[in-house]
Write a protein that holds these residues in place. Structure first.
Motif, PDB file in Angstrom:
ATOM      1  N   PHE A  63      68.925 -10.263 -37.832  1.00 47.81           N
ATOM      2  CA  PHE A  63      68.594  -9.028 -38.530  1.00 47.81           C
ATOM      3  C   PHE A  63      68.245  -9.384 -39.965  1.00 47.81           C
ATOM      4  O   PHE A  63      69.021 -10.083 -40.645  1.00 47.81           O
ATOM      5  CB  PHE A  63      69.796  -8.067 -38.499  1.00 47.81           C
ATOM      6  N   ALA A  64      67.078  -8.955 -40.412  1.00 49.20           N
ATOM      7  CA  ALA A  64      66.609  -9.238 -41.778  1.00 49.20           C
ATOM      8  C   ALA A  64      66.645 -10.735 -42.077  1.00 49.20           C
ATOM      9  O   ALA A  64      66.994 -11.148 -43.189  1.00 49.20           O
ATOM     10  CB  ALA A  64      67.428  -8.457 -42.807  1.00 49.20           C
ATOM     11  N   GLY A  65      66.323 -11.531 -41.080  1.00 43.56           N
ATOM     12  CA  GLY A  65      66.272 -12.975 -41.267  1.00 43.56           C
ATOM     13  C   GLY A  65      67.617 -13.670 -41.265  1.00 43.56           C
ATOM     14  O   GLY A  65      67.692 -14.879 -41.501  1.00 43.56           O
ATOM     15  N   LEU A  66      68.685 -12.950 -40.966  1.00 43.73           N
ATOM     16  CA  LEU A  66      70.036 -13.512 -40.967  1.00 43.73           C
ATOM     17  C   LEU A  66      70.597 -13.508 -39.543  1.00 43.73           C
ATOM     18  O   LEU A  66      70.274 -12.635 -38.739  1.00 43.73           O
ATOM     19  CB  LEU A  66      70.960 -12.696 -41.878  1.00 43.73           C
ATOM     20  N   ILE A  80      74.036  -4.066 -30.795  1.00 45.71           N
ATOM     21  CA  ILE A  80      73.209  -5.218 -31.144  1.00 45.71           C
ATOM     22  C   ILE A  80      72.238  -4.803 -32.241  1.00 45.71           C
ATOM     23  O   ILE A  80      71.510  -3.812 -32.085  1.00 45.71           O
ATOM     24  CB  ILE A  80      72.455  -5.735 -29.909  1.00 45.71           C
ATOM     25  N   PRO A  81      72.194  -5.503 -33.368  1.00 45.15           N
ATOM     26  CA  PRO A  81      71.306  -5.113 -34.472  1.00 45.15           C
ATOM     27  C   PRO A  81      69.844  -5.069 -34.041  1.00 45.15           C
ATOM     28  O   PRO A  81      69.336  -5.995 -33.418  1.00 45.15           O
ATOM     29  CB  PRO A  81      71.530  -6.219 -35.509  1.00 45.15           C
ATOM     30  N   ARG A  82      69.177  -3.962 -34.387  1.00 42.67           N
ATOM     31  CA  ARG A  82      67.754  -3.830 -34.063  1.00 42.67           C
ATOM     32  C   ARG A  82      67.063  -2.765 -34.905  1.00 42.67           C
ATOM     33  O   ARG A  82      65.942  -2.356 -34.621  1.00 42.67           O
ATOM     34  CB  ARG A  82      67.588  -3.487 -32.578  1.00 42.67           C
ATOM     35  N   SER A  83      67.710  -2.285 -35.939  1.00 44.25           N
ATOM     36  CA  SER A  83      67.163  -1.184 -36.724  1.00 44.25           C
ATOM     37  C   SER A  83      65.949  -1.616 -37.547  1.00 44.25           C
ATOM     38  O   SER A  83      65.942  -2.700 -38.142  1.00 44.25           O
ATOM     39  CB  SER A  83      68.236  -0.639 -37.675  1.00 44.25           C
ATOM     40  N   PRO A  84      64.915  -0.765 -37.633  1.00 45.38           N
ATOM     41  CA  PRO A  84      63.788  -1.074 -38.520  1.00 45.38           C
ATOM     42  C   PRO A  84      64.173  -1.075 -39.986  1.00 45.38           C
ATOM     43  O   PRO A  84      63.378  -1.527 -40.833  1.00 45.38           O
ATOM     44  CB  PRO A  84      62.781   0.050 -38.209  1.00 45.38           C
ATOM     45  N   GLU A  93      63.491  -4.096 -42.303  1.00 45.09           N
ATOM     46  CA  GLU A  93      62.254  -4.288 -43.065  1.00 45.09           C
ATOM     47  C   GLU A  93      62.389  -3.730 -44.482  1.00 45.09           C
ATOM     48  O   GLU A  93      61.906  -4.322 -45.455  1.00 45.09           O
ATOM     49  CB  GLU A  93      61.099  -3.617 -42.321  1.00 45.09           C
ATOM     50  N   LEU A  94      63.062  -2.585 -44.621  1.00 46.80           N
ATOM     51  CA  LEU A  94      63.291  -2.008 -45.950  1.00 46.80           C
ATOM     52  C   LEU A  94      64.144  -2.932 -46.801  1.00 46.80           C
ATOM     53  O   LEU A  94      63.884  -3.109 -48.002  1.00 46.80           O
ATOM     54  CB  LEU A  94      63.982  -0.652 -45.824  1.00 46.80           C
ATOM     55  N   ILE A  95      65.172  -3.497 -46.193  1.00 49.21           N
ATOM     56  CA  ILE A  95      66.062  -4.384 -46.938  1.00 49.21           C
ATOM     57  C   ILE A  95      65.311  -5.621 -47.408  1.00 49.21           C
ATOM     58  O   ILE A  95      65.440  -6.042 -48.575  1.00 49.21           O
ATOM     59  CB  ILE A  95      67.274  -4.765 -46.077  1.00 49.21           C
ATOM     60  N   GLU A  96      64.518  -6.216 -46.532  1.00 49.04           N
ATOM     61  CA  GLU A  96      63.758  -7.401 -46.893  1.00 49.04           C
ATOM     62  C   GLU A  96      62.828  -7.119 -48.066  1.00 49.04           C
ATOM     63  O   GLU A  96      62.554  -8.004 -48.891  1.00 49.04           O
ATOM     64  CB  GLU A  96      62.958  -7.896 -45.693  1.00 49.04           C
ATOM     65  N   GLN A  97      62.353  -5.873 -48.188  1.00 50.15           N
ATOM     66  CA  GLN A  97      61.464  -5.470 -49.281  1.00 50.15           C
ATOM     67  C   GLN A  97      62.234  -4.933 -50.474  1.00 50.15           C
ATOM     68  O   GLN A  97      61.630  -4.383 -51.398  1.00 50.15           O
ATOM     69  CB  GLN A  97      60.480  -4.418 -48.772  1.00 50.15           C
ATOM     70  N   ARG A  98      63.552  -5.083 -50.460  1.00 53.66           N
ATOM     71  CA  ARG A  98      64.419  -4.596 -51.549  1.00 53.66           C
ATOM     72  C   ARG A  98      64.238  -3.097 -51.762  1.00 53.66           C
ATOM     73  O   ARG A  98      64.369  -2.589 -52.868  1.00 53.66           O
ATOM     74  CB  ARG A  98      64.165  -5.381 -52.834  1.00 53.66           C
ATOM     75  N   PHE A  99      63.922  -2.388 -50.686  1.00 52.62           N
ATOM     76  CA  PHE A  99      63.738  -0.940 -50.690  1.00 52.62           C
ATOM     77  C   PHE A  99      62.585  -0.483 -51.581  1.00 52.62           C
ATOM     78  O   PHE A  99      62.528   0.678 -51.987  1.00 52.62           O
ATOM     79  CB  PHE A  99      65.037  -0.224 -51.089  1.00 52.62           C
ATOM     80  N   GLU A 100      61.683  -1.401 -51.901  1.00 58.70           N
ATOM     81  CA  GLU A 100      60.505  -1.012 -52.672  1.00 58.70           C
ATOM     82  C   GLU A 100      59.467  -0.394 -51.742  1.00 58.70           C
ATOM     83  O   GLU A 100      59.344  -0.807 -50.580  1.00 58.70           O
ATOM     84  CB  GLU A 100      59.923  -2.257 -53.373  1.00 58.70           C
ATOM     85  N   PRO A 101      58.698   0.603 -52.222  1.00 62.42           N
ATOM     86  CA  PRO A 101      58.659   1.109 -53.600  1.00 62.42           C
ATOM     87  C   PRO A 101      59.632   2.253 -53.863  1.00 62.42           C
ATOM     88  O   PRO A 101      59.595   2.861 -54.932  1.00 62.42           O
ATOM     89  CB  PRO A 101      57.219   1.611 -53.702  1.00 62.42           C
ATOM     90  N   TRP A 102      60.491   2.544 -52.894  1.00 62.50           N
ATOM     91  CA  TRP A 102      61.295   3.758 -52.971  1.00 62.50           C
ATOM     92  C   TRP A 102      62.355   3.709 -54.069  1.00 62.50           C
ATOM     93  O   TRP A 102      62.699   4.747 -54.638  1.00 62.50           O
ATOM     94  CB  TRP A 102      61.943   4.019 -51.616  1.00 62.50           C
ATOM     95  N   ALA A 106      74.934  -3.796 -44.205  1.00 58.99           N
ATOM     96  CA  ALA A 106      75.692  -4.037 -45.432  1.00 58.99           C
ATOM     97  C   ALA A 106      75.529  -5.474 -45.913  1.00 58.99           C
ATOM     98  O   ALA A 106      75.300  -5.734 -47.104  1.00 58.99           O
ATOM     99  CB  ALA A 106      77.168  -3.728 -45.193  1.00 58.99           C
ATOM    100  N   ILE A 107      75.640  -6.413 -45.002  1.00 54.34           N
ATOM    101  CA  ILE A 107      75.575  -7.832 -45.362  1.00 54.34           C
ATOM    102  C   ILE A 107      74.176  -8.203 -45.818  1.00 54.34           C
ATOM    103  O   ILE A 107      74.002  -8.919 -46.819  1.00 54.34           O
ATOM    104  CB  ILE A 107      76.041  -8.691 -44.176  1.00 54.34           C
ATOM    105  N   ALA A 108      73.145  -7.715 -45.107  1.00 55.84           N
ATOM    106  CA  ALA A 108      71.775  -8.004 -45.528  1.00 55.84           C
ATOM    107  C   ALA A 108      71.505  -7.430 -46.913  1.00 55.84           C
ATOM    108  O   ALA A 108      70.837  -8.064 -47.741  1.00 55.84           O
ATOM    109  CB  ALA A 108      70.790  -7.455 -44.507  1.00 55.84           C
ATOM    110  N   CYS A 109      72.016  -6.225 -47.186  1.00 52.50           N
ATOM    111  CA  CYS A 109      71.865  -5.653 -48.530  1.00 52.50           C
ATOM    112  C   CYS A 109      72.529  -6.540 -49.583  1.00 52.50           C
ATOM    113  O   CYS A 109      71.971  -6.775 -50.663  1.00 52.50           O
ATOM    114  CB  CYS A 109      72.474  -4.258 -48.573  1.00 52.50           C
ATOM    115  N   ALA A 110      73.720  -7.032 -49.286  1.00 51.80           N
ATOM    116  CA  ALA A 110      74.430  -7.884 -50.239  1.00 51.80           C
ATOM    117  C   ALA A 110      73.698  -9.194 -50.488  1.00 51.80           C
ATOM    118  O   ALA A 110      73.699  -9.714 -51.610  1.00 51.80           O
ATOM    119  CB  ALA A 110      75.847  -8.152 -49.733  1.00 51.80           C
ATOM    120  N   VAL A 111      73.061  -9.735 -49.456  1.00 54.57           N
ATOM    121  CA  VAL A 111      72.320 -10.988 -49.602  1.00 54.57           C
ATOM    122  C   VAL A 111      71.045 -10.783 -50.416  1.00 54.57           C
ATOM    123  O   VAL A 111      70.725 -11.556 -51.326  1.00 54.57           O
ATOM    124  CB  VAL A 111      71.994 -11.581 -48.220  1.00 54.57           C
TER     125      VAL A 111
END
Length: 310
Positions: A102-105, A115-119, A122-131, A151-156
């Protein structure tokens, strides 16, 4: 129809020589038995490859030339046993290998968590930009955290942020704790047992992200067998699939800072939510890798339209 290994693969291992042979055979068998692939893997090839590499204790990013490696009989039999289990029990491959991405992790998963599969990955990988470009979040809540992947992907990805990861399931939080340690973020991700916001009095966040249960009663009845290995607690959300989303929309404003944002996944219950909340200006997010049913709404909008979420 349940099929055991002896029916499927009797004598086959002697005809398969290379890693490529075994994976190709697995792909053919998975397709022939109409397996469902919706748990973080895209198709039969990905699942057959992951099962084979896991069985051989090889890295999942193995260079392609290794596909011509000759396997011992014992190695072939071991891989075929995993593939047979995938077919006969309809267990998603992620549960068999206890790994998902998930998110490269890489995350540990088992039948205590979805099982992680949420789209949202993609938002996390983009640091939630441009939002969130003007207000980078320093406090984040992942509501219904499950394996802890969001949570973990956000922290990373956002190392300046402190993240709370909430779930009602103690079993899920045990898995999330393993993943926090594996990713080295246990100091910045706090795991909290709570029924949604019930145990978060006094806490405020710049960003709330949630992939809660949102499957309606009719869809629960029609889910492929693979989904029945997942905890129903993480899927079912009442007759219309809105019990959890509406509660989150009602209560989130109390836990958001000024300019705070809620990102909420509702999946196939999007139409039901729009029908229930006419006129609410949800922003429905688009994803380049597919997926949908994810909305964004601000704290101010949650306050303005609170009457719609009853």
């Amino acid at each position: 129809m349940m099929t055991n290994k002896s029916q499927l693969f009797s004598g086959v291992e002697s005809e398969l020589v290379t890693l490529r042979d075994v994976i190709r055979f697995g792909v053919s068998q998975f397709n022939a038995h109409d397996l469902f692939f919706g748990h973080g893997s895209g198709d039969a090839l990905e699942e057959a490859t992951n099962l084979a590499l896991f069985s051989l204790n090889l890295p999942f990013d193995l260079p392609g030339h290794f596909m011509e490696s000759r396997l011992t009989r014992e190695e072939r039999v071991a891989i075929l046993q995993l593939m047979s289990r995938r077919i006969s029990e309809r267990i998603p491959a992620a549960y068999i290998i206890q790994r998902a991405w998930f998110a490269g992790l890489e995350f540990v998963v088992d039948e205590r968590v979805l099982i992680p599969r949420s789209p949202i990955a993609e938002l996390i990988e983009q640091r939630f930009e441009p939002w969130l470009t003007d207000h980078e979040p320093h406090t984040i809540l992942d509501l219904c955290t499950g394996s802890g992947c969001i949570a973990i992907a956000c922290a990373v990805v956002l190392p300046q942020a402190q993240v709370d990861a909430v779930d009602i399931s103690a079993d899920a939080l045990s898995v999330a704790a393993i993943n926090c340690e594996r990713q080295g973020v246990q100091g910045r991700v706090e795991l909290i047992k709570s029924d949604l916001f019930a145990g978060l009095a006094g806490r405020r966040y710049d960003l709330i992200v949630s992939n809660p249960p949102y499957v309606d009663a009719q869809e629960m009845q029609a889910l492929p067998r693979e989904y029945h290995h997942e905890p129903a607690l993480g899927l079912a959300s009442g007759e219309r699939g809105l019990d959890h989303p509406l509660r989150i929309l009602r209560e989130a404003k109390q836990f958001l800072n000024p300019y705070g944002v809620l990102i909420l996944e509702v999946g196939n219950s999007e139409a039901a939510l729009v029908a229930h909340c006419p006129g609410v200006p949800f922003v429905w997010l688009d994803f380049t890798r597919g997926g949908g049913g994810v909305l964004l709404i601000t704290r101010e909008q949650l306050e303005e339209y609170h009457h719609a979420f009853v």
